[in-house]
Motif scaffolding. Structure first.
Motif, PDB file in Angstrom:
ATOM      1  N   UNK A  66       5.639  -5.878 -12.302  1.00 20.72           N
ATOM      2  CA  UNK A  66       4.696  -5.618 -11.219  1.00 20.72           C
ATOM      3  C   UNK A  66       4.547  -6.812 -10.294  1.00 20.72           C
ATOM      4  N   UNK A  67       4.469  -8.004 -10.866  1.00 18.09           N
ATOM      5  CA  UNK A  67       4.375  -9.217 -10.056  1.00 18.09           C
ATOM      6  C   UNK A  67       5.636  -9.436  -9.227  1.00 18.09           C
ATOM      7  N   UNK A 265       1.174  -2.752  -3.245  1.00 24.43           N
ATOM      8  CA  UNK A 265       0.449  -3.968  -3.633  1.00 24.43           C
ATOM      9  C   UNK A 265       0.182  -4.910  -2.459  1.00 24.43           C
ATOM     10  N   UNK A 266       1.181  -5.224  -1.617  1.00 22.69           N
ATOM     11  CA  UNK A 266       0.885  -6.124  -0.488  1.00 22.69           C
ATOM     12  C   UNK A 266      -0.134  -5.557   0.489  1.00 22.69           C
ATOM     13  N   UNK A 267      -0.103  -4.244   0.703  1.00 19.26           N
ATOM     14  CA  UNK A 267      -1.071  -3.640   1.627  1.00 19.26           C
ATOM     15  C   UNK A 267      -2.489  -3.714   1.065  1.00 19.26           C
ATOM     16  N   UNK A 268      -2.629  -3.429  -0.217  1.00 21.28           N
ATOM     17  CA  UNK A 268      -3.954  -3.537  -0.837  1.00 21.28           C
ATOM     18  C   UNK A 268      -4.435  -4.985  -0.811  1.00 21.28           C
ATOM     19  N   UNK A 269      -3.525  -5.910  -1.127  1.00 20.72           N
ATOM     20  CA  UNK A 269      -3.902  -7.331  -1.116  1.00 20.72           C
ATOM     21  C   UNK A 269      -4.291  -7.783   0.288  1.00 20.72           C
ATOM     22  N   UNK A 270      -3.575  -7.297   1.286  1.00 23.92           N
ATOM     23  CA  UNK A 270      -3.869  -7.686   2.670  1.00 23.92           C
ATOM     24  C   UNK A 270      -5.264  -7.204   3.088  1.00 23.92           C
ATOM     25  N   UNK A 283      -2.297 -12.869  -4.512  1.00 21.75           N
ATOM     26  CA  UNK A 283      -3.085 -11.635  -4.635  1.00 21.75           C
ATOM     27  C   UNK A 283      -2.178 -10.427  -4.774  1.00 21.75           C
ATOM     28  N   UNK A 284      -1.070 -10.408  -4.021  1.00 19.77           N
ATOM     29  CA  UNK A 284      -0.095  -9.325  -4.152  1.00 19.77           C
ATOM     30  C   UNK A 284       0.495  -9.293  -5.556  1.00 19.77           C
ATOM     31  N   UNK A 285       0.807 -10.476  -6.102  1.00 21.54           N
ATOM     32  CA  UNK A 285       1.388 -10.544  -7.445  1.00 21.54           C
ATOM     33  C   UNK A 285       0.444  -9.933  -8.479  1.00 21.54           C
ATOM     34  N   UNK A 286      -0.825 -10.327  -8.441  1.00 19.99           N
ATOM     35  CA  UNK A 286      -1.787  -9.794  -9.418  1.00 19.99           C
ATOM     36  C   UNK A 286      -2.060  -8.312  -9.173  1.00 19.99           C
ATOM     37  N   UNK A 287      -2.094  -7.899  -7.901  1.00 17.13           N
ATOM     38  CA  UNK A 287      -2.307  -6.476  -7.603  1.00 17.13           C
ATOM     39  C   UNK A 287      -1.151  -5.637  -8.119  1.00 17.13           C
ATOM     40  N   UNK A 291      -1.410  -2.674 -10.887  1.00 20.44           N
ATOM     41  CA  UNK A 291      -0.962  -1.309 -10.619  1.00 20.44           C
ATOM     42  C   UNK A 291       0.036  -0.831 -11.673  1.00 20.44           C
ATOM     43  N   UNK A 292       0.983  -1.694 -12.039  1.00 22.93           N
ATOM     44  CA  UNK A 292       2.024  -1.245 -12.962  1.00 22.93           C
ATOM     45  C   UNK A 292       1.518  -1.135 -14.390  1.00 22.93           C
TER      46      UNK A 292
END
Length: 327
Positions: A66-67, A265-270, A283-287, A291-292
């Protein structure tokens, strides 16, 4: 930055919560007390086998994949300045998957040594695909248009999928069943060898991507302005593409063809922390990890491929983003 740290802390707590729930989830139910007792050296041999040999490796692989996919997608969206860019959509995952498929066809024995070659083979397939896409999307005196890059990637993914189907039809029934589950996004690399094979890629490349966060910030200003600020645009873009391709390839090697994580993930983090890549990338990495692991936890009791659960969430989200991009 303080808001970003708060968001990272909140996501980390959610990951820990799902991690604990996931250890109790599966075809064979373990109670929270049985899990805790087994973690601290108690429990039966059967509980130890279930937890340490099956569930924990799969959970950790899910987090790492996921990350990796999320950071890969975040980088690709940054360098193309296109919110629809994602390693699955661009065909990078398909190229990595084709390399792994060819390897499995001719070397079915998945011993401990070959496992560590899989990320390298997947990276080779993903890199070759990325190079072809980049060359086809490149125009002299214009460089690489993000729009052409997306369309070329989609066409390349379709071509690789056709090649994959052709090869799959020649497999024996046992291998065919495995490849079908792999294409659906099954976390098949669920043992400690696969964890060790993927871990160095994530530990090295994600910190390097965060180190290059300022470069991504500058590239988002446009090629001309970035060049005016002293950035070697094409050189830095190629480096970052290499990082994105390596993360996607290594992740696909142990997880199968899981799409949309790098998109969602990047969109949610953004939305949570804004567009500064110093905080957006972690933040994208953790999101992506959250998710996964949630998708894998939901998929595990019924043993359906994790990629199907991700697709149920990701496909509508992709259509939503596509509709917004046309508005």
């Amino acid at each position: 930055m303080s808001k970003g740290i708060a968001v990272l802390t909140a996501i980390a707590i959610l990951i820990l919560t799902v991690f604990l729930i996931s250890m109790n989830t599966g075809l064979i139910h373990l109670t929270p007390m049985e899990v805790l007792r087994t973690l601290f050296g108690g429990g039966t041999d059967r509980q130890h086998l279930i937890l340490f040999e099956f569930r924990l490796p799969r959970i950790i692989v899910s987090l790492l994949v996921g990350m990796g996919l999320a950071v890969s997608g975040c980088i690709l969206q940054g360098i193309t300045r296109n919110g629809l860019a994602e390693p699955g959509i661009l065909g990078i995952n398909a190229g990595a998957g084709l390399a792994v498929l060819i390897y499995i066809m001719y070397f079915p024995n998945m011993g401990s040594s070959p496992v560590f070659l899989l990320p390298l083979l997947a990276f080779g397939g993903a890199a070759l695909t990325a190079i072809i896409i980049y060359l086809l999307a490149f125009k002299k005196n214009e460089g690489v248009s993000p729009f052409r890059l997306i369309l070329t990637g989609i066409a390349m993914a379709a071509a690789i999928y056709a090649a994959t189907v052709t090869i799959t039809l020649q497999l024996n029934p046992e291998k065919f069943k495995f490849v079908e589950r792999w294409n659906a996004g099954s976390i098949w690399g669920a043992n400690w060898n696969f964890v060790l094979a993927l871990l160095p890629w994530v530990l090295v490349l994600i910190p390097y991507a965060i180190y290059k966060a300022r470069t991504l910030n500058v590239l988002n200003l446009g090629d001309q302005l970035a060049a005016g600020l002293g950035t070697r645009v094409e050189k830095e873009r190629l480096r970052l593409i290499g990082v994105a391709v390596a993360l996607a390839g290594a992740s696909v090697a142990v997880s199968g063809s899981i799409a949309f994580i790098g998109l969602i993930a990047p969109h949610l983090a953004r939305r949570l922390v804004g567009n500064r890549y110093e905080i957006l990338l972690p933040t994208s990495a953790l999101t992506g990890a959250l998710l996964l692991i949630v998708a894998d936890t939901l998929a595990r009791p019924s043993e359906i491929p994790t990629g199907i659960v991700v697709a149920v969430i990701g496909a509508p989200f992709f259509l939503y983003l596509l509709a917004r991009s046309k508005a």
